[in-house]
Design a protein around this motif. Sequence first.
Motif, PDB file in Angstrom:
ATOM      1  N   SER A 145       2.611   3.674   4.755  1.00 31.02           N
ATOM      2  CA  SER A 145       2.822   2.228   4.880  1.00 31.02           C
ATOM      3  C   SER A 145       3.281   1.592   3.578  1.00 31.02           C
ATOM      4  CB  SER A 145       1.508   1.583   5.324  1.00 31.02           C
ATOM      5  OG  SER A 145       1.615   0.179   5.317  1.00 31.02           O
ATOM      6  N   THR A 146       4.100   0.538   3.709  1.00 29.51           N
ATOM      7  CA  THR A 146       4.398  -0.312   2.556  1.00 29.51           C
ATOM      8  C   THR A 146       3.395  -1.471   2.485  1.00 29.51           C
ATOM      9  OG1 THR A 146       6.018  -1.562   3.860  1.00 29.51           O
ATOM     10  CG2 THR A 146       6.877   0.227   2.488  1.00 29.51           C
ATOM     11  N   GLY A 147       2.365  -1.437   3.308  1.00 29.37           N
ATOM     12  CA  GLY A 147       1.283  -2.414   3.210  1.00 29.37           C
ATOM     13  C   GLY A 147       0.880  -3.024   4.531  1.00 29.37           C
ATOM     14  N   ASN A 148       1.818  -3.654   5.208  1.00 32.92           N
ATOM     15  CA  ASN A 148       1.468  -4.332   6.463  1.00 32.92           C
ATOM     16  C   ASN A 148       1.028  -3.364   7.554  1.00 32.92           C
ATOM     17  OD1 ASN A 148       1.858  -7.189   6.002  1.00 32.92           O
ATOM     18  ND2 ASN A 148       4.010  -6.688   5.680  1.00 32.92           N
ATOM     19  N   LEU A 149       1.702  -2.245   7.635  1.00 32.10           N
ATOM     20  CA  LEU A 149       1.365  -1.284   8.699  1.00 32.10           C
ATOM     21  C   LEU A 149      -0.050  -0.736   8.506  1.00 32.10           C
ATOM     22  CD1 LEU A 149       2.253   0.238  11.210  1.00 32.10           C
ATOM     23  CD2 LEU A 149       3.265   1.986   9.731  1.00 32.10           C
ATOM     24  N   ASN A 199      10.733 -14.288  10.423  1.00 35.91           N
ATOM     25  CA  ASN A 199       9.719 -14.175   9.375  1.00 35.91           C
ATOM     26  C   ASN A 199       8.687 -13.181   9.886  1.00 35.91           C
ATOM     27  OD1 ASN A 199       7.990 -14.441   7.209  1.00 35.91           O
ATOM     28  ND2 ASN A 199       6.749 -15.900   8.347  1.00 35.91           N
ATOM     29  N   THR A 200       8.617 -12.010   9.247  1.00 33.83           N
ATOM     30  CA  THR A 200       7.802 -10.925   9.793  1.00 33.83           C
ATOM     31  C   THR A 200       6.423 -10.803   9.162  1.00 33.83           C
ATOM     32  OG1 THR A 200       9.054  -9.520   8.286  1.00 33.83           O
ATOM     33  CG2 THR A 200       9.724  -9.515  10.606  1.00 33.83           C
ATOM     34  N   GLY A 201       6.117 -11.636   8.158  1.00 33.38           N
ATOM     35  CA  GLY A 201       4.806 -11.489   7.530  1.00 33.38           C
ATOM     36  C   GLY A 201       4.334 -12.772   6.848  1.00 33.38           C
ATOM     37  N   LYS A 249       7.819  -5.798  -1.629  1.00 27.05           N
ATOM     38  CA  LYS A 249       7.284  -4.442  -1.534  1.00 27.05           C
ATOM     39  C   LYS A 249       7.211  -3.947  -0.090  1.00 27.05           C
ATOM     40  CE  LYS A 249       4.515  -4.872  -5.748  1.00 27.05           C
ATOM     41  NZ  LYS A 249       5.076  -3.862  -6.628  1.00 27.05           N
ATOM     42  N   SER A 250       7.035  -4.864   0.857  1.00 24.28           N
ATOM     43  CA  SER A 250       6.953  -4.421   2.259  1.00 24.28           C
ATOM     44  C   SER A 250       8.286  -3.846   2.742  1.00 24.28           C
ATOM     45  CB  SER A 250       6.512  -5.560   3.171  1.00 24.28           C
ATOM     46  OG  SER A 250       7.408  -6.648   3.077  1.00 24.28           O
ATOM     47  N   LEU A 251       9.371  -4.189   2.046  1.00 25.74           N
ATOM     48  CA  LEU A 251      10.691  -3.677   2.435  1.00 25.74           C
ATOM     49  C   LEU A 251      11.162  -2.561   1.497  1.00 25.74           C
ATOM     50  CD1 LEU A 251      12.543  -7.041   3.257  1.00 25.74           C
ATOM     51  CD2 LEU A 251      11.161  -5.613   4.765  1.00 25.74           C
ATOM     52  N   ILE A 310      15.120  -5.468   6.741  1.00 22.70           N
ATOM     53  CA  ILE A 310      15.216  -4.005   6.892  1.00 22.70           C
ATOM     54  C   ILE A 310      14.342  -3.306   5.857  1.00 22.70           C
ATOM     55  CG2 ILE A 310      16.748  -2.000   6.741  1.00 22.70           C
ATOM     56  CD1 ILE A 310      19.108  -3.977   7.144  1.00 22.70           C
ATOM     57  N   ALA A 311      13.458  -2.421   6.323  1.00 19.49           N
ATOM     58  CA  ALA A 311      12.797  -1.454   5.425  1.00 19.49           C
ATOM     59  C   ALA A 311      13.291  -0.076   5.863  1.00 19.49           C
ATOM     60  CB  ALA A 311      11.296  -1.582   5.497  1.00 19.49           C
ATOM     61  N   SER A 312      12.661   0.494   6.927  1.00 18.03           N
ATOM     62  CA  SER A 312      13.202   1.746   7.482  1.00 18.03           C
ATOM     63  C   SER A 312      14.387   1.470   8.396  1.00 18.03           C
ATOM     64  CB  SER A 312      12.120   2.475   8.281  1.00 18.03           C
ATOM     65  OG  SER A 312      11.861   1.796   9.503  1.00 18.03           O
ATOM     66  N   GLY A 313      14.475   0.225   8.892  1.00 20.08           N
ATOM     67  CA  GLY A 313      15.551  -0.164   9.813  1.00 20.08           C
ATOM     68  C   GLY A 313      15.157  -0.065  11.271  1.00 20.08           C
ATOM     69  N   SER A 314      13.941   0.432  11.552  1.00 23.63           N
ATOM     70  CA  SER A 314      13.517   0.632  12.939  1.00 23.63           C
ATOM     71  C   SER A 314      13.517  -0.678  13.733  1.00 23.63           C
ATOM     72  CB  SER A 314      12.119   1.263  12.944  1.00 23.63           C
ATOM     73  OG  SER A 314      11.587   1.256  14.242  1.00 23.63           O
ATOM     74  N   GLN A 315      12.914  -1.702  13.159  1.00 20.56           N
ATOM     75  CA  GLN A 315      12.787  -2.977  13.859  1.00 20.56           C
ATOM     76  C   GLN A 315      14.157  -3.506  14.289  1.00 20.56           C
ATOM     77  OE1 GLN A 315      12.029  -6.349  11.368  1.00 20.56           O
ATOM     78  NE2 GLN A 315      10.618  -7.239  12.825  1.00 20.56           N
ATOM     79  N   LEU A 316      15.117  -3.474  13.391  1.00 24.23           N
ATOM     80  CA  LEU A 316      16.451  -4.021  13.708  1.00 24.23           C
ATOM     81  C   LEU A 316      17.083  -3.250  14.873  1.00 24.23           C
ATOM     82  CD1 LEU A 316      19.149  -5.267  11.278  1.00 24.23           C
ATOM     83  CD2 LEU A 316      19.784  -3.708  13.116  1.00 24.23           C
ATOM     84  N   PHE A 350       4.519  -8.403  11.880  1.00 31.40           N
ATOM     85  CA  PHE A 350       5.049  -7.884  13.152  1.00 31.40           C
ATOM     86  C   PHE A 350       4.528  -6.488  13.457  1.00 31.40           C
ATOM     87  CE2 PHE A 350       8.275  -4.499  13.072  1.00 31.40           C
ATOM     88  CZ  PHE A 350       8.369  -4.252  11.721  1.00 31.40           C
ATOM     89  N   LYS A 351       3.884  -5.844  12.491  1.00 31.14           N
ATOM     90  CA  LYS A 351       3.444  -4.455  12.678  1.00 31.14           C
ATOM     91  C   LYS A 351       2.400  -4.304  13.787  1.00 31.14           C
ATOM     92  CE  LYS A 351       5.901  -2.445   9.431  1.00 31.14           C
ATOM     93  NZ  LYS A 351       6.906  -1.394   9.699  1.00 31.14           N
ATOM     94  N   ASP A 352       1.711  -5.387  14.137  1.00 32.55           N
ATOM     95  CA  ASP A 352       0.750  -5.276  15.247  1.00 32.55           C
ATOM     96  C   ASP A 352       1.456  -4.924  16.556  1.00 32.55           C
ATOM     97  OD1 ASP A 352      -1.614  -5.953  13.776  1.00 32.55           O
ATOM     98  OD2 ASP A 352      -0.929  -8.020  13.739  1.00 32.55           O
TER      99      ASP A 352
HETATM  100  C1  LIG Z   1       6.742  -7.738   6.800  1.00 31.08           C
HETATM  101  C2  LIG Z   1       7.702  -6.651   7.141  1.00 31.08           C
HETATM  102  N1  LIG Z   1       8.902  -7.001   7.623  1.00 31.08           N
HETATM  103  C3  LIG Z   1       9.823  -6.076   7.949  1.00 31.08           C
HETATM  104  C4  LIG Z   1       9.593  -4.727   7.784  1.00 31.08           C
HETATM  105  C5  LIG Z   1      10.677  -3.753   8.135  1.00 31.08           C
HETATM  106  O1  LIG Z   1      10.370  -2.879   9.141  1.00 31.08           O
HETATM  107  P1  LIG Z   1      11.265  -1.617   9.491  1.00 31.08           P
HETATM  108  O2  LIG Z   1      10.694  -0.467   8.713  1.00 31.08           O
HETATM  109  O3  LIG Z   1      11.095  -1.461  10.956  1.00 31.08           O
HETATM  110  O4  LIG Z   1      12.674  -1.910   9.077  1.00 31.08           O
HETATM  111  C6  LIG Z   1       8.354  -4.311   7.283  1.00 31.08           C
HETATM  112  C7  LIG Z   1       8.047  -2.894   7.117  1.00 31.08           C
HETATM  113  O5  LIG Z   1       7.099  -2.466   6.568  1.00 31.08           O
HETATM  114  C8  LIG Z   1       7.387  -5.301   6.960  1.00 31.08           C
HETATM  115  O6  LIG Z   1       6.183  -4.969   6.478  1.00 31.08           O
END
Ligand SMILES: Cc1ncc(COP(=O)(O)O)c(C=O)c1O
Length: 349
Positions: free
Chosen positions: A71-75, A315-317, A238-240, A177-183, A47-49
Amino acid sequence: MPAGVAGRPNLNPGMTRLVRADRLAAELGVSGELHVKDDSGNPTHSFKDRVVAIAVEAARAFGFTTLSCSSTGNLAGAVGAAAARAGLRSCVFIPHDLEQGKVVMAAVYGGDLVAIEGTYDDVNRFCSELIGDPAGEGWGFVNVNLRPYYAEGSKTLAYEICEQLGWRLPDQLVVPIASGSQLTKIDKGLRELIALGLVEEKPYRIFGAQAAGCSPVSQAFKAGHDIIRPVRPDTIAKSLAIGNPADGPYVLDIARRTGGAVEDVTDDEVVDAIRLLARTEGIFAETAGGVTVGVTRKLLKDGLLDPEATTVVLNTGDGLKTLDAVASGSRPTAVIRPDLAAFRAAGLA
Ligand SMILES: Cc1ncc(COP(=O)(O)O)c(C=O)c1O
Protein backbone atom coordinates in the motif's frame (compact mmCIF):
# COMPACT_ATOMS: atom_id res chain seq x y z
CA MET A 1 -17.87 -10.85 -7.72
CA PRO A 2 -18.00 -14.26 -6.01
CA ALA A 3 -21.53 -15.58 -5.48
CA GLY A 4 -23.37 -16.01 -2.18
CA VAL A 5 -22.18 -13.00 -0.24
CA ALA A 6 -25.47 -11.26 0.51
CA GLY A 7 -25.90 -10.21 4.13
CA ARG A 8 -22.23 -10.52 5.12
CA PRO A 9 -20.97 -7.58 7.22
CA ASN A 10 -18.97 -5.04 5.26
CA LEU A 11 -18.15 -1.37 5.63
CA ASN A 12 -20.82 -0.24 3.13
CA PRO A 13 -18.58 1.96 1.03
CA GLY A 14 -19.68 4.03 -1.94
CA MET A 15 -22.56 6.30 -2.88
CA THR A 16 -20.38 9.24 -1.96
CA ARG A 17 -21.51 12.73 -2.88
CA LEU A 18 -21.18 14.26 -6.33
CA VAL A 19 -20.74 17.97 -5.67
CA ARG A 20 -21.70 20.55 -8.28
CA ALA A 21 -18.68 22.85 -8.07
CA ASP A 22 -19.88 26.20 -9.43
CA ARG A 23 -17.49 28.35 -7.42
CA LEU A 24 -14.50 26.25 -8.47
CA ALA A 25 -15.80 26.40 -12.05
CA ALA A 26 -15.90 30.20 -11.92
CA GLU A 27 -12.29 30.31 -10.66
CA LEU A 28 -11.14 27.98 -13.41
CA GLY A 29 -13.07 29.68 -16.21
CA VAL A 30 -15.40 26.72 -16.73
CA SER A 31 -18.81 27.64 -18.12
CA GLY A 32 -20.10 24.06 -18.36
CA GLU A 33 -21.06 21.78 -15.45
CA LEU A 34 -18.15 21.01 -13.14
CA HIS A 35 -18.61 18.28 -10.51
CA VAL A 36 -16.34 16.82 -7.85
CA LYS A 37 -16.90 13.15 -7.02
CA ASP A 38 -15.82 13.25 -3.38
CA ASP A 39 -14.67 9.81 -2.26
CA SER A 40 -13.20 11.16 0.97
CA GLY A 41 -16.63 10.31 2.40
CA ASN A 42 -15.94 6.57 2.36
CA PRO A 43 -15.62 4.62 5.65
CA THR A 44 -11.81 4.92 5.82
CA HIS A 45 -11.80 8.19 3.87
CA SER A 46 -10.57 7.11 0.46
CA PHE A 47 -11.86 5.30 -2.62
CA LYS A 48 -9.94 2.20 -1.52
CA ASP A 49 -12.92 0.98 0.51
CA ARG A 50 -14.64 0.25 -2.80
CA VAL A 51 -11.94 -2.08 -4.10
CA VAL A 52 -11.42 -3.78 -0.76
CA ALA A 53 -15.15 -4.54 -0.41
CA ILE A 54 -14.94 -6.78 -3.48
CA ALA A 55 -11.54 -8.26 -2.64
CA VAL A 56 -12.57 -9.26 0.87
CA GLU A 57 -15.45 -11.33 -0.50
CA ALA A 58 -13.09 -13.01 -2.94
CA ALA A 59 -10.70 -13.70 -0.04
CA ARG A 60 -13.50 -15.40 1.89
CA ALA A 61 -14.59 -17.41 -1.15
CA PHE A 62 -11.03 -18.65 -1.70
CA GLY A 63 -10.63 -19.49 1.98
CA PHE A 64 -7.81 -17.03 2.71
CA THR A 65 -7.35 -16.48 6.44
CA THR A 66 -5.16 -13.37 6.39
CA LEU A 67 -6.01 -10.22 4.45
CA SER A 68 -3.00 -8.28 3.18
CA CYS A 69 -1.78 -5.71 0.66
CA SER A 70 1.10 -3.58 -0.49
CA SER A 71 0.00 0.00 0.00
CA THR A 72 0.90 3.65 -0.49
CA GLY A 73 -1.17 4.28 2.65
CA ASN A 74 -4.89 4.44 1.94
CA LEU A 75 -5.24 0.81 0.97
CA ALA A 76 -3.56 -0.33 4.20
CA GLY A 77 -6.24 1.45 6.25
CA ALA A 78 -9.05 0.12 4.08
CA VAL A 79 -7.77 -3.45 4.40
CA GLY A 80 -7.26 -3.14 8.17
CA ALA A 81 -10.81 -1.87 8.65
CA ALA A 82 -12.45 -4.38 6.30
CA ALA A 83 -10.59 -7.28 7.93
CA ALA A 84 -11.65 -6.09 11.40
CA ARG A 85 -15.29 -5.93 10.31
CA ALA A 86 -15.09 -9.32 8.58
CA GLY A 87 -13.35 -10.97 11.53
CA LEU A 88 -10.24 -11.82 9.51
CA ARG A 89 -6.62 -11.37 10.50
CA SER A 90 -4.79 -8.62 8.61
CA CYS A 91 -1.14 -7.88 7.97
CA VAL A 92 -0.44 -4.97 5.63
CA PHE A 93 2.79 -3.56 4.16
CA ILE A 94 3.69 0.09 3.55
CA PRO A 95 6.82 2.10 2.72
CA HIS A 96 8.52 3.34 5.91
CA ASP A 97 8.19 7.06 5.12
CA LEU A 98 4.41 7.61 4.89
CA GLU A 99 2.43 10.46 6.45
CA GLN A 100 1.48 9.99 10.11
CA GLY A 101 -2.24 10.11 9.25
CA LYS A 102 -1.87 7.15 6.92
CA VAL A 103 0.22 5.15 9.39
CA VAL A 104 -2.25 5.70 12.25
CA MET A 105 -5.20 4.79 10.00
CA ALA A 106 -3.42 1.61 8.98
CA ALA A 107 -2.58 0.58 12.54
CA VAL A 108 -5.66 1.56 14.53
CA TYR A 109 -7.84 -1.35 13.40
CA GLY A 110 -5.67 -3.78 15.32
CA GLY A 111 -4.06 -5.80 12.54
CA ASP A 112 -0.33 -6.08 11.90
CA LEU A 113 1.34 -3.24 10.02
CA VAL A 114 4.81 -3.71 8.56
CA ALA A 115 6.84 -0.71 7.35
CA ILE A 116 9.39 -1.68 4.71
CA GLU A 117 12.63 0.24 4.24
CA GLY A 118 12.12 1.10 0.59
CA THR A 119 9.70 2.60 -1.93
CA TYR A 120 6.21 1.31 -2.70
CA ASP A 121 7.70 -0.60 -5.62
CA ASP A 122 10.05 -2.40 -3.20
CA VAL A 123 7.06 -3.16 -0.95
CA ASN A 124 5.10 -4.57 -3.87
CA ARG A 125 8.01 -6.74 -5.03
CA PHE A 126 8.43 -8.06 -1.49
CA CYS A 127 4.72 -8.96 -1.31
CA SER A 128 4.95 -10.88 -4.60
CA GLU A 129 7.84 -12.88 -3.13
CA LEU A 130 5.87 -13.54 0.06
CA ILE A 131 2.95 -14.96 -1.94
CA GLY A 132 5.28 -17.57 -3.42
CA ASP A 133 6.75 -18.49 -0.03
CA PRO A 134 5.29 -20.87 2.60
CA ALA A 135 5.23 -17.84 4.98
CA GLY A 136 2.51 -16.30 2.79
CA GLU A 137 0.33 -19.39 2.52
CA GLY A 138 -3.34 -18.64 3.08
CA TRP A 139 -2.78 -14.90 2.59
CA GLY A 140 -5.00 -12.89 0.27
CA PHE A 141 -3.18 -9.77 -0.98
CA VAL A 142 -6.05 -7.63 -2.21
CA ASN A 143 -4.00 -5.86 -4.88
CA VAL A 144 -1.73 -8.77 -5.87
CA ASN A 145 -3.22 -12.29 -5.91
CA LEU A 146 -6.78 -10.89 -5.55
CA ARG A 147 -6.16 -7.99 -7.94
CA PRO A 148 -8.75 -8.96 -10.60
CA TYR A 149 -11.50 -8.72 -7.93
CA TYR A 150 -10.06 -5.66 -6.23
CA ALA A 151 -9.81 -3.79 -9.54
CA GLU A 152 -13.48 -4.34 -10.40
CA GLY A 153 -14.47 -2.37 -7.29
CA SER A 154 -13.48 0.90 -8.97
CA LYS A 155 -16.24 0.44 -11.55
CA THR A 156 -18.74 1.59 -8.92
CA LEU A 157 -17.28 5.09 -9.27
CA ALA A 158 -18.38 5.15 -12.91
CA TYR A 159 -21.82 3.70 -12.09
CA GLU A 160 -22.45 6.29 -9.37
CA ILE A 161 -21.23 9.27 -11.37
CA CYS A 162 -23.66 8.44 -14.20
CA GLU A 163 -26.51 7.75 -11.81
CA GLN A 164 -25.88 11.00 -9.92
CA LEU A 165 -25.81 12.92 -13.21
CA GLY A 166 -29.33 11.58 -13.89
CA TRP A 167 -28.16 8.54 -15.89
CA ARG A 168 -25.94 10.62 -18.17
CA LEU A 169 -22.34 10.13 -19.19
CA PRO A 170 -20.05 13.04 -18.35
CA ASP A 171 -18.12 14.51 -21.29
CA GLN A 172 -14.77 14.51 -19.46
CA LEU A 173 -13.32 12.93 -16.31
CA VAL A 174 -10.07 13.74 -14.51
CA VAL A 175 -8.75 10.76 -12.53
CA PRO A 176 -5.60 10.38 -10.40
CA ILE A 177 -3.12 7.66 -11.32
CA ALA A 178 -0.92 5.53 -9.05
CA SER A 179 -0.97 1.99 -10.48
CA GLY A 180 -3.59 3.15 -13.01
CA SER A 181 -6.12 0.48 -12.01
CA GLN A 182 -8.85 2.91 -10.97
CA LEU A 183 -8.73 4.84 -14.25
CA THR A 184 -8.95 1.70 -16.37
CA LYS A 185 -11.94 0.41 -14.40
CA ILE A 186 -13.80 3.70 -14.55
CA ASP A 187 -13.56 3.39 -18.33
CA LYS A 188 -14.79 -0.21 -18.09
CA GLY A 189 -17.71 0.83 -15.87
CA LEU A 190 -18.77 3.53 -18.33
CA ARG A 191 -18.62 1.08 -21.23
CA GLU A 192 -20.73 -1.42 -19.27
CA LEU A 193 -23.45 1.16 -18.65
CA ILE A 194 -23.50 1.95 -22.39
CA ALA A 195 -23.65 -1.75 -23.30
CA LEU A 196 -26.58 -2.25 -20.91
CA GLY A 197 -28.42 0.73 -22.40
CA LEU A 198 -28.54 2.50 -19.03
CA VAL A 199 -26.95 5.64 -20.47
CA GLU A 200 -27.12 7.06 -23.95
CA GLU A 201 -23.93 6.36 -25.87
CA LYS A 202 -21.77 9.37 -26.65
CA PRO A 203 -18.06 10.09 -26.65
CA TYR A 204 -16.37 10.77 -23.31
CA ARG A 205 -12.75 11.66 -22.63
CA ILE A 206 -10.66 10.37 -19.73
CA PHE A 207 -7.72 12.40 -18.43
CA GLY A 208 -5.10 11.01 -16.04
CA ALA A 209 -3.39 13.05 -13.32
CA GLN A 210 0.01 12.51 -11.71
CA ALA A 211 2.44 14.45 -9.55
CA ALA A 212 5.53 15.67 -11.44
CA GLY A 213 7.72 13.88 -8.88
CA CYS A 214 6.19 10.53 -9.89
CA SER A 215 4.91 10.89 -13.44
CA PRO A 216 5.97 7.85 -15.46
CA VAL A 217 2.61 7.62 -17.26
CA SER A 218 2.42 11.32 -18.00
CA GLN A 219 5.99 11.29 -19.32
CA ALA A 220 5.24 8.33 -21.61
CA PHE A 221 2.02 9.96 -22.83
CA LYS A 222 3.72 13.24 -23.66
CA ALA A 223 6.63 11.47 -25.38
CA GLY A 224 4.24 9.35 -27.46
CA HIS A 225 5.64 6.13 -25.98
CA ASP A 226 3.69 2.88 -25.42
CA ILE A 227 6.08 1.65 -22.76
CA ILE A 228 6.37 3.14 -19.28
CA ARG A 229 9.86 3.81 -17.98
CA PRO A 230 9.86 3.31 -14.17
CA VAL A 231 10.90 6.26 -11.98
CA ARG A 232 11.97 6.72 -8.35
CA PRO A 233 9.16 8.76 -6.73
CA ASP A 234 9.87 12.08 -5.04
CA THR A 235 6.62 13.91 -4.28
CA ILE A 236 4.36 14.94 -1.43
CA ALA A 237 1.55 13.01 -3.19
CA LYS A 238 2.67 9.80 -1.52
CA SER A 239 -0.58 7.94 -2.19
CA LEU A 240 0.18 8.23 -5.92
CA ALA A 241 3.88 7.41 -5.57
CA ILE A 242 4.12 4.25 -7.66
CA GLY A 243 7.18 4.43 -9.88
CA ASN A 244 6.39 1.31 -11.89
CA PRO A 245 2.61 1.37 -12.43
CA ALA A 246 1.14 -2.02 -13.33
CA ASP A 247 -1.74 -0.62 -15.40
CA GLY A 248 0.23 2.24 -16.95
CA PRO A 249 0.12 0.93 -20.56
CA TYR A 250 -3.67 0.48 -20.34
CA VAL A 251 -4.02 4.05 -19.07
CA LEU A 252 -2.08 5.28 -22.12
CA ASP A 253 -4.43 3.28 -24.40
CA ILE A 254 -7.55 4.73 -22.76
CA ALA A 255 -6.31 8.32 -22.73
CA ARG A 256 -5.44 8.03 -26.42
CA ARG A 257 -8.56 6.10 -27.46
CA THR A 258 -10.96 8.50 -25.73
CA GLY A 259 -9.15 11.67 -26.84
CA GLY A 260 -7.99 12.47 -23.29
CA ALA A 261 -4.47 13.09 -22.01
CA VAL A 262 -2.19 12.45 -19.03
CA GLU A 263 -0.66 15.47 -17.29
CA ASP A 264 1.29 16.19 -14.12
CA VAL A 265 1.72 19.07 -11.66
CA THR A 266 4.46 20.10 -9.24
CA ASP A 267 4.14 19.72 -5.47
CA ASP A 268 3.61 23.49 -5.14
CA GLU A 269 0.74 23.26 -7.62
CA VAL A 270 -0.71 20.34 -5.62
CA VAL A 271 -0.74 22.41 -2.42
CA ASP A 272 -2.23 25.37 -4.28
CA ALA A 273 -4.97 23.16 -5.71
CA ILE A 274 -5.83 21.66 -2.29
CA ARG A 275 -6.32 25.20 -1.02
CA LEU A 276 -8.31 26.21 -4.10
CA LEU A 277 -10.77 23.32 -3.69
CA ALA A 278 -11.09 23.95 0.05
CA ARG A 279 -11.58 27.70 -0.42
CA THR A 280 -14.13 27.45 -3.24
CA GLU A 281 -16.14 24.32 -2.37
CA GLY A 282 -15.43 23.48 1.26
CA ILE A 283 -13.84 20.15 0.30
CA PHE A 284 -10.57 19.26 2.02
CA ALA A 285 -8.73 16.89 -0.28
CA GLU A 286 -5.62 14.86 0.36
CA THR A 287 -2.65 15.39 -1.93
CA ALA A 288 -4.11 13.03 -4.57
CA GLY A 289 -7.13 15.36 -4.84
CA GLY A 290 -4.74 18.28 -5.15
CA VAL A 291 -3.15 16.47 -8.07
CA THR A 292 -6.46 16.05 -9.93
CA VAL A 293 -7.61 19.63 -9.31
CA GLY A 294 -4.16 20.97 -10.21
CA VAL A 295 -4.08 18.93 -13.41
CA THR A 296 -7.62 20.06 -14.24
CA ARG A 297 -6.50 23.66 -13.98
CA LYS A 298 -3.45 22.97 -16.17
CA LEU A 299 -5.44 21.10 -18.82
CA LEU A 300 -7.94 23.96 -19.02
CA LYS A 301 -5.12 26.49 -19.39
CA ASP A 302 -3.58 24.41 -22.17
CA GLY A 303 -6.91 24.08 -23.96
CA LEU A 304 -7.01 20.28 -23.57
CA LEU A 305 -10.15 20.23 -21.41
CA ASP A 306 -13.29 21.78 -22.89
CA PRO A 307 -14.51 24.51 -20.50
CA GLU A 308 -18.07 24.24 -21.86
CA ALA A 309 -18.44 20.49 -21.30
CA THR A 310 -19.72 18.45 -18.33
CA THR A 311 -16.62 17.55 -16.35
CA VAL A 312 -16.16 15.30 -13.31
CA VAL A 313 -13.01 15.64 -11.20
CA LEU A 314 -12.24 12.95 -8.65
CA ASN A 315 -11.20 13.62 -5.08
CA THR A 316 -10.17 10.17 -3.89
CA GLY A 317 -8.97 10.89 -0.36
CA ASP A 318 -9.31 13.03 2.76
CA GLY A 319 -7.09 16.01 3.57
CA LEU A 320 -6.96 15.01 7.25
CA LYS A 321 -4.58 12.21 6.25
CA THR A 322 -2.05 14.58 4.63
CA LEU A 323 -2.17 17.56 6.99
CA ASP A 324 1.52 18.36 6.56
CA ALA A 325 0.94 19.39 2.93
CA VAL A 326 -0.98 22.48 4.00
CA ALA A 327 -0.13 22.82 7.71
CA SER A 328 2.42 25.60 7.32
CA GLY A 329 -0.08 27.98 5.71
CA SER A 330 -3.05 26.97 7.85
CA ARG A 331 -2.69 28.73 11.18
CA PRO A 332 -5.02 30.92 13.25
CA THR A 333 -5.45 34.37 11.67
CA ALA A 334 -4.94 35.86 15.11
CA VAL A 335 -4.28 34.67 18.67
CA ILE A 336 -6.02 37.01 21.12
CA ARG A 337 -7.22 37.35 24.69
CA PRO A 338 -10.94 36.53 25.12
CA ASP A 339 -12.19 40.14 25.06
CA LEU A 340 -13.76 42.43 22.47
CA ALA A 341 -11.06 45.06 22.61
CA ALA A 342 -8.46 42.51 21.63
CA PHE A 343 -10.68 41.28 18.79
CA ARG A 344 -11.16 44.81 17.47
CA ALA A 345 -7.43 45.44 17.73
CA ALA A 346 -6.80 42.39 15.54
CA GLY A 347 -8.61 44.18 12.68
CA LEU A 348 -11.04 41.38 11.85
CA ALA A 349 -14.36 43.09 12.69
C1 LIG B 1 -6.16 8.58 -2.62
C2 LIG B 1 -5.76 7.76 -3.80
N1 LIG B 1 -6.17 8.15 -5.01
C3 LIG B 1 -5.84 7.47 -6.12
C4 LIG B 1 -5.05 6.34 -6.08
C5 LIG B 1 -4.69 5.65 -7.36
O1 LIG B 1 -5.14 4.36 -7.47
P1 LIG B 1 -4.67 3.38 -8.61
O2 LIG B 1 -3.50 2.61 -8.05
O3 LIG B 1 -5.85 2.52 -8.85
O4 LIG B 1 -4.27 4.19 -9.80
C6 LIG B 1 -4.59 5.89 -4.83
C7 LIG B 1 -3.77 4.69 -4.73
O5 LIG B 1 -3.22 4.33 -3.75
C8 LIG B 1 -4.96 6.62 -3.67
O6 LIG B 1 -4.55 6.24 -2.45
